[in-house]
Scaffold this motif. Structure first.
Motif, PDB file in Angstrom:
ATOM      1  N   ALA A 129      41.933  24.687 -48.016  1.00 55.92           N
ATOM      2  CA  ALA A 129      42.258  25.130 -49.368  1.00 55.92           C
ATOM      3  C   ALA A 129      41.652  26.505 -49.639  1.00 55.92           C
ATOM      4  N   ASP A 130      42.424  27.351 -50.311  1.00 56.32           N
ATOM      5  CA  ASP A 130      41.964  28.686 -50.697  1.00 56.32           C
ATOM      6  C   ASP A 130      41.266  28.574 -52.046  1.00 56.32           C
ATOM      7  N   THR A 131      39.926  28.595 -52.031  1.00 58.17           N
ATOM      8  CA  THR A 131      39.180  28.380 -53.270  1.00 58.17           C
ATOM      9  C   THR A 131      38.690  29.676 -53.921  1.00 58.17           C
ATOM     10  N   LEU A 132      38.658  30.777 -53.196  1.00 56.30           N
ATOM     11  CA  LEU A 132      38.118  32.015 -53.759  1.00 56.30           C
ATOM     12  C   LEU A 132      39.140  32.778 -54.585  1.00 56.30           C
ATOM     13  N   SER A 133      40.368  32.835 -54.114  1.00 53.39           N
ATOM     14  CA  SER A 133      41.384  33.585 -54.839  1.00 53.39           C
ATOM     15  C   SER A 133      42.019  32.696 -55.908  1.00 53.39           C
ATOM     16  N   GLY A 134      42.943  33.237 -56.637  1.00 50.39           N
ATOM     17  CA  GLY A 134      43.649  32.464 -57.640  1.00 50.39           C
ATOM     18  C   GLY A 134      44.862  31.744 -57.100  1.00 50.39           C
ATOM     19  N   THR A 135      45.037  31.737 -55.773  1.00 49.19           N
ATOM     20  CA  THR A 135      46.211  31.136 -55.159  1.00 49.19           C
ATOM     21  C   THR A 135      46.034  29.631 -54.997  1.00 49.19           C
ATOM     22  N   ALA A 136      46.996  28.849 -55.469  1.00 46.11           N
ATOM     23  CA  ALA A 136      46.943  27.405 -55.328  1.00 46.11           C
ATOM     24  C   ALA A 136      47.344  26.996 -53.911  1.00 46.11           C
ATOM     25  N   THR A 137      46.831  25.845 -53.462  1.00 43.27           N
ATOM     26  CA  THR A 137      47.202  25.260 -52.179  1.00 43.27           C
ATOM     27  C   THR A 137      47.998  23.992 -52.459  1.00 43.27           C
ATOM     28  N   THR A 138      49.164  23.853 -51.845  1.00 41.74           N
ATOM     29  CA  THR A 138      50.042  22.726 -52.153  1.00 41.74           C
ATOM     30  C   THR A 138      50.260  21.823 -50.941  1.00 41.74           C
ATOM     31  N   SER A 139      50.642  20.582 -51.228  1.00 39.12           N
ATOM     32  CA  SER A 139      50.971  19.629 -50.178  1.00 39.12           C
ATOM     33  C   SER A 139      51.832  18.531 -50.805  1.00 39.12           C
ATOM     34  N   THR A 140      52.327  17.626 -49.967  1.00 42.72           N
ATOM     35  CA  THR A 140      53.131  16.497 -50.450  1.00 42.72           C
ATOM     36  C   THR A 140      52.752  15.228 -49.685  1.00 42.72           C
ATOM     37  N   ALA A 141      53.080  14.088 -50.281  1.00 38.68           N
ATOM     38  CA  ALA A 141      53.017  12.794 -49.616  1.00 38.68           C
ATOM     39  C   ALA A 141      54.320  12.066 -49.929  1.00 38.68           C
ATOM     40  N   THR A 142      54.601  11.018 -49.191  1.00 38.41           N
ATOM     41  CA  THR A 142      55.847  10.277 -49.379  1.00 38.41           C
ATOM     42  C   THR A 142      55.564   8.816 -49.673  1.00 38.41           C
TER      43      THR A 142
END
Length: 315
Positions: free
Chosen positions: A37-50
């Protein structure tokens, strides 16, 4: 009509009431892994589950599925669910839509979000199956999250999938049969650093007969407890921290960069022993002043002189 035929019809009629209210569903939940996960910048980290479902029951019947997901073992606030790594917290959220605007909740937890409603219509043979996607986001800008492996586990009361025959689409109550598969949500935070700079501008001057001083800044943001060093290159054509060169064609102005206001501690790179700056990350931005000096020297041709110094953060 023969007696044997009448007996057969009565037997079938007696079976229908029990078939009308019996249904059986099995569910599976794939893990959700955010990776690094990118925690320093303002960029979100995404993922999915089924979520997968397989049901059997009355042919052509409609089964309403209400997959309630609670807080998870990491807990939750009104703003986000949480993954934990020891005492360190990483905020994330689960959603029922790809735009990540509708939070996936439960009828039982204290926040406004509720479980999404899914309808499955059984086929002519009384079976049916389907899948639904759970969308996840780790929010960016969580610079105080320490490096480590983060986890939230959904099991027992945190996963309550209720299902029943109905023509409604309400998942606001505890009605129906219950299934409790488990779900793990994971992420990792690696040691990381970001750097921003402010130029050293010596301004406009005439004859270079005395010291000309100016300052700039290097701002470093690193994950908590991450040790780092900040080094400055010798520029495009310099040979040492105090013999850097701003150039205009073949002409040059010699200058130096220093760690202290007295300009006695040169700031260089690893090739010059003791000339780098060391620090330890806190998750907050840490600013370091760069002290520049142009010493007295022969004045070159008038014009604009410049140099590029590379700031390197090693961690």
């Amino acid at each position: 009509m023969s007696p044997s035929l009448r007996a057969f019809l009565v037997a079938v009629g007696m079976l229908w009431p029990s078939l009308a209210w019996s249904q059986s569903c099995s569910f599976g939940l794939s893990p959700m892994s955010f990776g690094a996960a990118d925690t320093l910048s303002g960029t979100a980290t995404t993922s999915t589950a089924t979520m997968s479902v397989s049901c059997s029951g009355t042919p052509l019947a409609r089964i309403l599925i209400c997959p309630n997901l609670g807080a998870g073992s990491g807990g939750a606030t009104a703003a986000a669910r949480r993954m934990l790594s020891g005492a360190s917290v990483l905020n994330y959220q689960l959603y029922s839509d790809s735009a990540r605007s509708v939070i996936w909740g439960a009828y039982s937890w204290p926040y406004p979000a509720r479980a999404p409603a899914f309808a499955l219509t059984l086929g002519a043979l009384g079976t049916g199956s389907g899948t639904a996607t759970i969308y996840g986001t780790v929010m960016g800008g969580q610079s105080t999250a320490a490096p480590g492996s983060y986890l939230s586990t959904f099991s027992a009361a945190d996963v309550e999938i209720r299902y029943r025959y109905t023509t409604t689409s309400s998942c606001t109550t505890a009605v129906g049969s219950i299934a409790r598969p488990s779900l793990n949500v994971t992420a990792s935070v690696a040691a990381n650093c970001m750097v921003a700079t402010q130029n050293v501008d010596f301004g406009t001057t005439g004859v270079l007969s005395s010291n000309i001083d100016a300052t700039g800044q290097a701002t470093v943001t690193c994950t908590p407890a991450t040790a780092y060093t900040v080094s400055l290159s010798n520029g495009m054509s310099g040979t040492s921290p105090t013999n850097r060169r701003m150039t205009l064609g073949s002409a040059a102005v010699v200058y130096g960069l220093y760690k202290d206001a007295g300009r006695s501690q040169p700031w260089g790179d690893a090739a010059t022993a003791g000339s780098t700056v060391a620090g330890t990350g806190t998750g907050a931005a840490q600013g370091y002043t760069v002290y520049g000096r142009v010493p007295p020297q022969t004045t070159p041709t008038p014009g604009t002189y410049s140099d590029t110094v590379v700031v390197t953060v090693t961690y």
